[in-house]
Design a protein around this motif. Structure first.
Motif, PDB file in Angstrom:
ATOM      1  N   MET A  37       1.205  -1.142  -0.113  1.00 25.49           N
ATOM      2  CA  MET A  37      -0.358  -0.405  -0.307  1.00 25.49           C
ATOM      3  C   MET A  37       0.855   1.681  -0.035  1.00 25.49           C
ATOM      4  SD  MET A  37      -3.209  -1.498   2.953  1.00 25.49           S
ATOM      5  CE  MET A  37      -1.215  -1.716   4.342  1.00 25.49           C
ATOM      6  N   THR A  38       0.846   2.890   0.110  1.00 25.47           N
ATOM      7  CA  THR A  38       1.276   3.487  -0.508  1.00 25.47           C
ATOM      8  C   THR A  38       1.084   3.931   1.781  1.00 25.47           C
ATOM      9  OG1 THR A  38      -0.883   4.976  -0.607  1.00 25.47           O
ATOM     10  CG2 THR A  38       0.208   4.501  -2.167  1.00 25.47           C
ATOM     11  N   TRP A  40       1.127   6.655   3.196  1.00 25.45           N
ATOM     12  CA  TRP A  40       0.125   7.378   4.248  1.00 25.45           C
ATOM     13  C   TRP A  40      -1.117   6.515   4.319  1.00 25.45           C
ATOM     14  CZ3 TRP A  40       1.845  11.372   7.171  1.00 25.45           C
ATOM     15  CH2 TRP A  40       3.134  12.172   6.349  1.00 25.45           C
ATOM     16  N   PRO A  41      -1.870   6.058   3.419  1.00 24.17           N
ATOM     17  CA  PRO A  41      -2.753   4.975   3.940  1.00 24.17           C
ATOM     18  C   PRO A  41      -2.723   3.946   5.293  1.00 24.17           C
ATOM     19  CG  PRO A  41      -3.315   5.548   1.458  1.00 24.17           C
ATOM     20  CD  PRO A  41      -1.861   6.168   1.890  1.00 24.17           C
ATOM     21  N   SER A  42      -1.637   3.221   4.997  1.00 26.12           N
ATOM     22  CA  SER A  42      -1.131   2.393   5.996  1.00 26.12           C
ATOM     23  C   SER A  42      -0.361   3.364   6.677  1.00 26.12           C
ATOM     24  CB  SER A  42       0.500   2.029   5.447  1.00 26.12           C
ATOM     25  OG  SER A  42       0.563   1.093   3.960  1.00 26.12           O
ATOM     26  N   LYS A  44      -1.927   6.498   7.818  1.00 23.61           N
ATOM     27  CA  LYS A  44      -2.970   6.371   8.881  1.00 23.61           C
ATOM     28  C   LYS A  44      -3.775   5.580   8.981  1.00 23.61           C
ATOM     29  CE  LYS A  44      -3.689  10.323   5.856  1.00 23.61           C
ATOM     30  NZ  LYS A  44      -4.913  10.413   4.833  1.00 23.61           N
ATOM     31  N   ARG A  45      -3.917   4.002   8.889  1.00 23.96           N
ATOM     32  CA  ARG A  45      -4.108   3.595   9.173  1.00 23.96           C
ATOM     33  C   ARG A  45      -3.508   2.745  10.973  1.00 23.96           C
ATOM     34  NH1 ARG A  45      -5.616  -2.870   6.401  1.00 23.96           N
ATOM     35  NH2 ARG A  45      -6.503  -3.859   8.130  1.00 23.96           N
ATOM     36  N   ARG A  48      -4.623   4.859  13.568  1.00 22.75           N
ATOM     37  CA  ARG A  48      -5.927   4.555  14.034  1.00 22.75           C
ATOM     38  C   ARG A  48      -6.223   3.420  14.949  1.00 22.75           C
ATOM     39  NH1 ARG A  48      -7.856   6.306   8.670  1.00 22.75           N
ATOM     40  NH2 ARG A  48      -7.900   3.556   7.958  1.00 22.75           N
ATOM     41  N   GLU A 387       2.021  -2.653   6.662  1.00 25.36           N
ATOM     42  CA  GLU A 387       1.269  -2.931   5.548  1.00 25.36           C
ATOM     43  C   GLU A 387       1.827  -4.894   5.575  1.00 25.36           C
ATOM     44  OE1 GLU A 387       3.161  -1.793   2.330  1.00 25.36           O
ATOM     45  OE2 GLU A 387       3.132   0.437   2.733  1.00 25.36           O
ATOM     46  N   ASP A 394      -6.293  -8.736   6.587  1.00 23.58           N
ATOM     47  CA  ASP A 394      -6.578  -8.473   5.553  1.00 23.58           C
ATOM     48  C   ASP A 394      -7.274  -9.771   4.784  1.00 23.58           C
ATOM     49  OD1 ASP A 394      -7.604  -5.815   6.292  1.00 23.58           O
ATOM     50  OD2 ASP A 394      -6.400  -4.791   4.743  1.00 23.58           O
TER      51      ASP A 394
END
Length: 659
Positions: A37-38, A40-42, A44-45, A48, A387, A394
């Motif tokens: 994954m890129t 920033w999404p990783s 942020k996840r 969270r 990731e 996932d």
């Protein structure tokens, strides 16, 4: 991501579990493709995952803000101390009895306008030296603020440590639950060392990243905000000069991070590959030595170690460029602030204390930016590990148990296959339209050549794999409509590949029923003839065996797993070549014990040695996933078909090598 509670299975009924190998330890295995994954999404996840602790996170931010507020005020206060010292030194040189205004006018009359402007801005008394009382008061306030800031920072670190470790504990729990919910094919396609690396190395790396970066990152960002405010209060012009470093720093950091992130992903991928090879090599080290494959194993290790070295070197080297680049930009900003500040002091536009405070602020401004940049490699490494862990979380899970599961009111042990179809690979069908019935109390033996689908058949009963078509029923209830735990609670299984965990022999037998009494454990041990050899061991039933069971023989390990099955007292029994590892004399004894164990229970026996299943109520001969013959031993021998040929191949005919 919504996490559900892991469903509890019933391991007490599983008498043995195979050690799954991805291949011979010296063979280079192809790893699954990295689904990267890129960044920033990783990231942020990952952040969270801290949200359940939001109240304490607010407290962490508040403590950090207060700590930074106290610390950023100190340079301004020390600037006052500098002004007091400078005013005292200048005041001693001015004639006593005159006023500051007279001293200013005298300087202008002498043509020293710059000195006059500087004196006009200073709080100076001609003839008076340094005011040590005022200086002591200022320094005392600075010390109090420093101490207060340190205490608040300690409290922030304590809270943040609790939050991070709690989040990592939750992550480990979720990974453990996920592993329990993953279907067996997932583990068939993964190397154990790779999975272990994700569960241990990658999670530990995430913990280290969060622990080392969150506090420092939060403090650095708050410090930047506080320092910028104070710089604009002192001198908007100098603040703008200092802020020129920000866009330059962002450009440098962004360009370097973009190139190093993929190297960090590769680093942890090759770490998993190397761990997988090491785990396999040491698990099968005897096999490696027997076949003389040390050089191949070493070559594979060297290749993967070299790839890990290259990826790690590139990742650390590229990300390491950030720190010196930021220091260079910061030093340029520092020089510009010092020069312009000195000119403004000379013109009387600023006091010496304000310049001194601003220079401190400029250092405080560039330092957190440099710290954030230096954390880039650690952040990228942690996100790359995240990731890999998220990829595990996932993964497709096994089909969930039905919302309204059915149960067998009274288990009798009738098992029926109704037009069952199954294949591991859709392009290669294995079992097609298979139907059979095992009546309660029957012993059903399954024989056939290697790869005929014998073990697959019993794995389908256990729901280790899901059917492609048809259904399997237990006493008329479709096993797919039952909870897996309820189904497996009725089944005992003894495998050809024995499995023992690190612990005593007593503990390993009790794995069949954790609530069993000492008398029940000993009775199961005697029934499986474990008692026959256990007294020859140094500590008897308290003898500790390692995970590989290297201090007991293969046959003794098999007897221990059979004792588990006795203790579990299942309604349905599955024996996958359960006596293959015992000697001939022990096999006879175990056969008698098995006959007693099978009494009144439906049993499926997978056998290669046909002598062990002569008394079976029903013998199924499987070839290519199909039942080609079925009947008793006498009936099948009289039919002179596939079973007759298998029997003769074992007992009468010489071995023939197929052309």
């Amino acid at each position: 991501m919504t996490q559900t509670e892991p469903k509890k299975t019933a391991p007490a009924r599983i008498a043995g579990a195979p050690q799954r190998q991805a291949g011979p330890p010296w063979m280079g295995q192809g790893m699954p493709a990295e689904k990267s994954m890129t960044f920033w999404p990783s990231a942020k996840r990952l952040l969270r995952r801290l949200s359940p602790h939001r109240v304490r996170l607010i407290a962490v931010v508040a403590l950090g803000a207060l700590s930074v507020l106290l610390s950023v005020v100190v340079p301004k206060i020390l600037g006052w101390a500098t002004d007091v010292l400078f005013a005292g030194v200048i005041g001693e040189r001015l004639p006593a009895g005159s006023t500051k205004e007279q001293a200013v006018e005298g300087a202008r009359a002498a043509g020293n306008d710059n000195i006059a402007d500087m004196l006009a801005r200073m709080d100076v008394v001609p003839g008076q030296g340094i005011d040590f009382d005022r200086l002591a008061e200022i320094i005392a306030w600075a010390v109090v603020l420093f101490v207060g800031s340190s205490i608040l920072m300690w409290l922030q670190g304590y809270l943040l440590n609790d939050i991070v470790q709690g989040s990592i504990r939750t992550l480990r729990d979720e990974v453990e639950g996920k592993l329990n919910r993953l279907p067996l094919p997932y583990f068939d396609n993964q190397q154990r060392g790779e999975i272990l690396s994700r569960v241990t190395n990658d999670i530990d790396n995430i913990a280290q990243t969060l622990q080392q970066t969150l506090s420092q990152l939060l403090t650095s960002l708050l410090t930047v905000v506080g320092v910028v405010v104070m710089m604009f209060v002192i001198s908007p012009l100098l603040a703008l000069i200092a802020l020129v470093a920000v866009p330059l720093s962002m450009v440098v950091t962004g360009q370097v991070a973009k190139r190093s992130q993929k190297q960090f992903i590769a680093q942890w991928k090759y770490t998993g590959m190397l761990n997988a090879h090491i785990e396999e090599s040491f698990t099968g080290h005897e096999l490696v030595k027997v076949f003389g494959r040390q050089k191949e194993s070493e070559a594979t290790f060297a290749d993967r170690n070299e790839k890990l070295f290259t990826a790690a070197f590139k990742a650390q080297f590229i990300s390491g460029i950030i720190m010196p680049s930021m220091m260079f930009i910061g030093n340029l900003s520092y020089v510009a602030v010092a020069v312009v500040g000195a000119l403004r002091v000379a013109t009387g536009a600023m006091s010496l204390g304000d310049v001194q405070a601003f220079i401190q602020y400029s250092r405080q401004f560039t330092q957190p930016l440099t710290q954030v940049a230096s954390m880039a490699n650690l952040l990228q490494s942690g996100v790359a590990s995240a990731e890999r862990v998220f990829d595990l979380l996932d993964a497709d899970e096994q089909t969930p148990d039905p919302a309204k599961p059915r149960t067998v009111e009274q288990t009798r042990g009738r098992v029926a296959f109704e037009h069952v179809s199954f294949s591991y690979d859709p392009a290669k069908p294995l079992i097609d339209d298979l139907s059979l019935v095992a009546e309660p109390g029957q012993t059903v033996a399954i024989v056939g050549p290697t790869g005929a689908g014998k073990t697959t058949l019993v794995n389908l009963i256990m729901r280790f794999y899901e059917l492609d078509g048809g259904r399997i029923t237990l006493d008329g209830v479709d096993v797919a409509s039952m909870r897996r735990a309820d189904l497996r609670d009725q089944i005992g299984m003894v495998l050809q590949d024995t499995w023992l965990f690190g612990g005593t022999i007593r503990d390993n037998i009790a794995y069949g029923d954790p609530d069993a009494t000492e008398e029940q454990i000993l009775a199961a041990a005697r029934a499986a003839y474990v008692d026959r050899f256990v007294h020859s061991l140094p500590d008897g039933y308290d003898t500790v065996i390692d995970e590989e069971g290297s201090n007991v023989s293969a046959g003794e390990k098999q007897l221990i797993t059979i004792a588990r099955a006795f203790l579990a007292d299942p309604q349905l029994l599955i024996l996958d070549e359960a006596t293959s590892s015992v000697d001939t004399r022990t096999e006879v004894l175990v056969q008698h014990a098995m006959a007693e164990l099978r009494s009144g229970r439906t049993s499926f026996v997978i056998a290669h040695r046909l002598s062990t299943i002569r008394d079976a109520d029903l013998i199924l001969v499987m070839v290519g996933g199909r039942i080609v013959e079925q009947g008793t031993h006498e009936e099948l021998m009289a039919a002179r078909g596939a079973y007759h040929r298998l029997h003769n191949a074992q007992f009468t005919a010489p071995a023939e090598v197929p052309a």
